[in-house]
Scaffold this motif. Structure first.
Motif, PDB file in Angstrom:
ATOM      1  N   ALA A 121       3.524  14.023  -4.382  1.00  0.00           N
ATOM      2  CA  ALA A 121       3.141  12.571  -4.461  1.00  0.00           C
ATOM      3  C   ALA A 121       4.003  11.647  -3.608  1.00  0.00           C
ATOM      4  N   VAL A 122       5.393  11.854  -3.970  1.00  0.00           N
ATOM      5  CA  VAL A 122       6.435  11.178  -3.375  1.00  0.00           C
ATOM      6  C   VAL A 122       6.467  11.589  -1.962  1.00  0.00           C
ATOM      7  N   ALA A 123       6.211  12.910  -1.743  1.00  0.00           N
ATOM      8  CA  ALA A 123       6.347  13.389  -0.216  1.00  0.00           C
ATOM      9  C   ALA A 123       5.329  12.866   0.721  1.00  0.00           C
ATOM     10  N   LEU A 124       3.932  12.605   0.053  1.00  0.00           N
ATOM     11  CA  LEU A 124       3.172  11.864   0.711  1.00  0.00           C
ATOM     12  C   LEU A 124       3.025  10.618   1.089  1.00  0.00           C
ATOM     13  N   LEU A 125       3.764   9.738  -0.049  1.00  0.00           N
ATOM     14  CA  LEU A 125       4.073   8.409   0.317  1.00  0.00           C
ATOM     15  C   LEU A 125       5.097   8.300   1.489  1.00  0.00           C
ATOM     16  N   SER A 145      13.716   1.696  -1.851  1.00  0.00           N
ATOM     17  CA  SER A 145      13.841   0.922  -3.048  1.00  0.00           C
ATOM     18  C   SER A 145      12.547   0.921  -3.908  1.00  0.00           C
ATOM     19  N   PHE A 146      11.215   0.895  -3.348  1.00  0.00           N
ATOM     20  CA  PHE A 146      10.034   0.896  -4.016  1.00  0.00           C
ATOM     21  C   PHE A 146       9.779   2.156  -4.732  1.00  0.00           C
ATOM     22  N   LEU A 147      10.115   3.096  -3.924  1.00  0.00           N
ATOM     23  CA  LEU A 147       9.882   4.491  -4.719  1.00  0.00           C
ATOM     24  C   LEU A 147      10.792   4.854  -5.817  1.00  0.00           C
ATOM     25  N   LEU A 148      12.104   4.423  -5.839  1.00  0.00           N
ATOM     26  CA  LEU A 148      12.909   4.321  -6.807  1.00  0.00           C
ATOM     27  C   LEU A 148      12.394   3.693  -8.220  1.00  0.00           C
ATOM     28  N   LEU A 149      11.709   2.368  -7.834  1.00  0.00           N
ATOM     29  CA  LEU A 149      11.293   1.330  -8.897  1.00  0.00           C
ATOM     30  C   LEU A 149       9.963   2.221  -9.678  1.00  0.00           C
ATOM     31  N   ILE A 150       9.247   2.773  -8.809  1.00  0.00           N
ATOM     32  CA  ILE A 150       8.018   3.547  -9.084  1.00  0.00           C
ATOM     33  C   ILE A 150       8.691   4.510 -10.174  1.00  0.00           C
ATOM     34  N   ILE A 151       9.327   5.351  -9.757  1.00  0.00           N
ATOM     35  CA  ILE A 151       9.827   6.682 -10.381  1.00  0.00           C
ATOM     36  C   ILE A 151      10.728   6.048 -11.584  1.00  0.00           C
ATOM     37  N   PHE A 179       3.708  -1.800 -11.127  1.00  0.00           N
ATOM     38  CA  PHE A 179       2.610  -2.187 -10.249  1.00  0.00           C
ATOM     39  C   PHE A 179       3.060  -3.122  -8.986  1.00  0.00           C
ATOM     40  N   LEU A 180       4.175  -3.767  -9.079  1.00  0.00           N
ATOM     41  CA  LEU A 180       4.715  -4.532  -8.088  1.00  0.00           C
ATOM     42  C   LEU A 180       5.270  -3.905  -6.956  1.00  0.00           C
ATOM     43  N   ALA A 181       5.983  -2.797  -7.481  1.00  0.00           N
ATOM     44  CA  ALA A 181       6.607  -1.619  -6.556  1.00  0.00           C
ATOM     45  C   ALA A 181       5.620  -1.213  -5.660  1.00  0.00           C
ATOM     46  N   THR A 182       4.347  -0.788  -6.293  1.00  0.00           N
ATOM     47  CA  THR A 182       3.180  -0.126  -5.598  1.00  0.00           C
ATOM     48  C   THR A 182       2.736  -1.123  -4.516  1.00  0.00           C
ATOM     49  N   LEU A 183       2.407  -2.470  -5.151  1.00  0.00           N
ATOM     50  CA  LEU A 183       2.070  -3.464  -4.274  1.00  0.00           C
ATOM     51  C   LEU A 183       2.882  -3.795  -3.343  1.00  0.00           C
ATOM     52  N   GLY A 184       4.267  -3.773  -3.415  1.00  0.00           N
ATOM     53  CA  GLY A 184       5.219  -3.859  -2.168  1.00  0.00           C
ATOM     54  C   GLY A 184       4.997  -2.837  -0.977  1.00  0.00           C
ATOM     55  N   ILE A 185       4.752  -1.702  -1.239  1.00  0.00           N
ATOM     56  CA  ILE A 185       4.613  -0.740  -0.271  1.00  0.00           C
ATOM     57  C   ILE A 185       3.288  -0.907   0.397  1.00  0.00           C
ATOM     58  N   ALA A 186       2.025  -1.271  -0.176  1.00  0.00           N
ATOM     59  CA  ALA A 186       0.759  -1.533   0.228  1.00  0.00           C
ATOM     60  C   ALA A 186       0.805  -2.848   1.114  1.00  0.00           C
ATOM     61  N   VAL A 187       1.695  -3.727   0.786  1.00  0.00           N
ATOM     62  CA  VAL A 187       1.640  -5.112   1.522  1.00  0.00           C
ATOM     63  C   VAL A 187       2.635  -5.321   2.590  1.00  0.00           C
ATOM     64  N   LEU A 188       3.897  -4.661   2.232  1.00  0.00           N
ATOM     65  CA  LEU A 188       5.137  -4.986   3.100  1.00  0.00           C
ATOM     66  C   LEU A 188       5.438  -3.921   4.129  1.00  0.00           C
ATOM     67  N   LEU A 189       4.892  -2.928   3.769  1.00  0.00           N
ATOM     68  CA  LEU A 189       5.102  -1.516   4.730  1.00  0.00           C
ATOM     69  C   LEU A 189       4.086  -1.172   5.468  1.00  0.00           C
ATOM     70  N   VAL A 203      -4.355   5.002  -0.613  1.00  0.00           N
ATOM     71  CA  VAL A 203      -2.851   5.091  -0.679  1.00  0.00           C
ATOM     72  C   VAL A 203      -2.325   3.582  -0.443  1.00  0.00           C
ATOM     73  N   PRO A 204      -1.138   3.419  -1.071  1.00  0.00           N
ATOM     74  CA  PRO A 204      -0.448   3.846  -1.975  1.00  0.00           C
ATOM     75  C   PRO A 204      -0.648   4.257  -3.416  1.00  0.00           C
ATOM     76  N   TRP A 205      -1.795   3.496  -3.991  1.00  0.00           N
ATOM     77  CA  TRP A 205      -2.083   3.353  -5.158  1.00  0.00           C
ATOM     78  C   TRP A 205      -2.235   4.828  -6.066  1.00  0.00           C
ATOM     79  N   LEU A 206      -3.217   5.655  -5.425  1.00  0.00           N
ATOM     80  CA  LEU A 206      -3.395   6.822  -5.803  1.00  0.00           C
ATOM     81  C   LEU A 206      -2.140   7.807  -6.035  1.00  0.00           C
ATOM     82  N   PRO A 207      -1.112   8.074  -4.925  1.00  0.00           N
ATOM     83  CA  PRO A 207      -0.163   8.873  -5.076  1.00  0.00           C
ATOM     84  C   PRO A 207       0.823   8.001  -6.008  1.00  0.00           C
ATOM     85  N   SER A 208       1.118   6.831  -6.306  1.00  0.00           N
ATOM     86  CA  SER A 208       1.687   6.228  -7.227  1.00  0.00           C
ATOM     87  C   SER A 208       1.327   6.439  -8.552  1.00  0.00           C
TER      88      SER A 208
END
Length: 270
Positions: A121-125, A145-151, A179-189, A203-208
């Motif tokens: 899941a991390v590799a997919l993101l 940063s977002f991945l570290l926060l999710i983990i 939730f905010l880390a996943t939202l950050g990936i979806a909105v800011l990247l 993506v990114p909700w399902l992998p997260s």
């Protein structure tokens, strides 16, 4: 199957050693417990046999890359099967299973499988949101940063569940962070790669969510399981760093040289 089991007996009364057999017995179907036991025995035997044979195929490819002695990649001329790789997998597996408890092996298998699923899941993101030479330095830092926060938030949720089974205060911190880390990936990247035909949806909700669920399940396996998993992982990493990397590099260089020679010979033929 889980739904049927929880409808037959209360989830707190499920027997962890023989869940379905005891469940059928509790509803008056004593004869069914023998059918379930026979089916479970046959299913486990089939899975173990198929797993041993499948692992032998993986071992063959590993041997062809010279990460282990290439002798294990030899195929029997009559049967067309990798007999030495099969023996390499089957004999040690049988010895380990004979001298180890089923609970130990099942827990070690579970933590390995869950860890692999989490890493996928991390590799997919990473694959969706990172492209070499395309992703800016700022976006790389954001993604990391977002991945570290999710983990970290997923690990925190699992730890709080184990330490405070009836609590809820900790979830007010870990779940919003996830939730905010996943939202950050979806909105800011921006997604650097898009699937051409079909890809993982949402993506990114399902992998997260996959990361969170797998880490949550890993947290229920106990400290001893993680110690065994860490020791096995360390041994494999040491072997890979000091032997596997060099062996695969040398093999790749040899194949490249052979391809160059073949290409030059083909050009020399009039």
């Amino acid at each position: 199957m889980a739904l049927c089991l929880s409808m037959m007996v209360k989830y707190t009364d499920i027997d962890p050693n023989a869940a379905y057999s005891v469940a059928f017995q509790s509803v008056g179907m004593k004869w069914a417990k023998y059918v379930v036991a026979l089916g479970a025995l046959k299913g486990m035997t089939t899975v173990l046999l198929v797993g041993a044979l499948a692992q032998a195929r993986y071992t063959t490819h590993i041997a062809r890359a010279h990460m282990i002695p290439p002798w294990f990649a030899l195929v029997h001329p009559k049967t067309g099967t990798p007999i030495y790789a099969t023996l390499l997998i089957a004999i040690p597996s049988a010895v380990i299973a004979f001298f180890s408890g089923l609970d130990v092996l099942s827990a070690l298998l579970s933590v390995s499988t869950l860890f692999i699923f989490m890493m996928m899941a991390v590799a997919l993101l990473v694959r969706r949101y990172y492209g070499r030479g395309v992703t800016t330095r700022a976006n790389q830092l954001k993604l990391t940063s977002f991945l570290l926060l999710i983990i970290a938030s997923s690990m925190g949720t699992s730890a709080y569940w184990g330490l405070k089974p009836g609590g809820w205060v900790g979830y007010t911190i870990t779940i919003p962070v996830w939730f905010l880390a996943t939202l950050g990936i979806a909105v800011l990247l921006p997604q650097e790669r898009q699937p051409k035909v079909w890809g993982v949806p949402l993506v990114p909700w399902l992998p997260s969510l996959s990361i969170a669920v797998n880490l949550f399940l890993m947290g229920s396996l106990g400290a001893a399981t993680f110690i065994r998993f860490g020791v096995c992982t360390l041994i494999m990493l040491v072997y890979y760093v000091f032997f596997g990397v060099h062996a695969t590099y040398d093999m790749a260089q040899q194949m490249k040289m052979e391809a160059t020679i073949i290409g030059e010979d083909a050009k020399a033929v009039p």
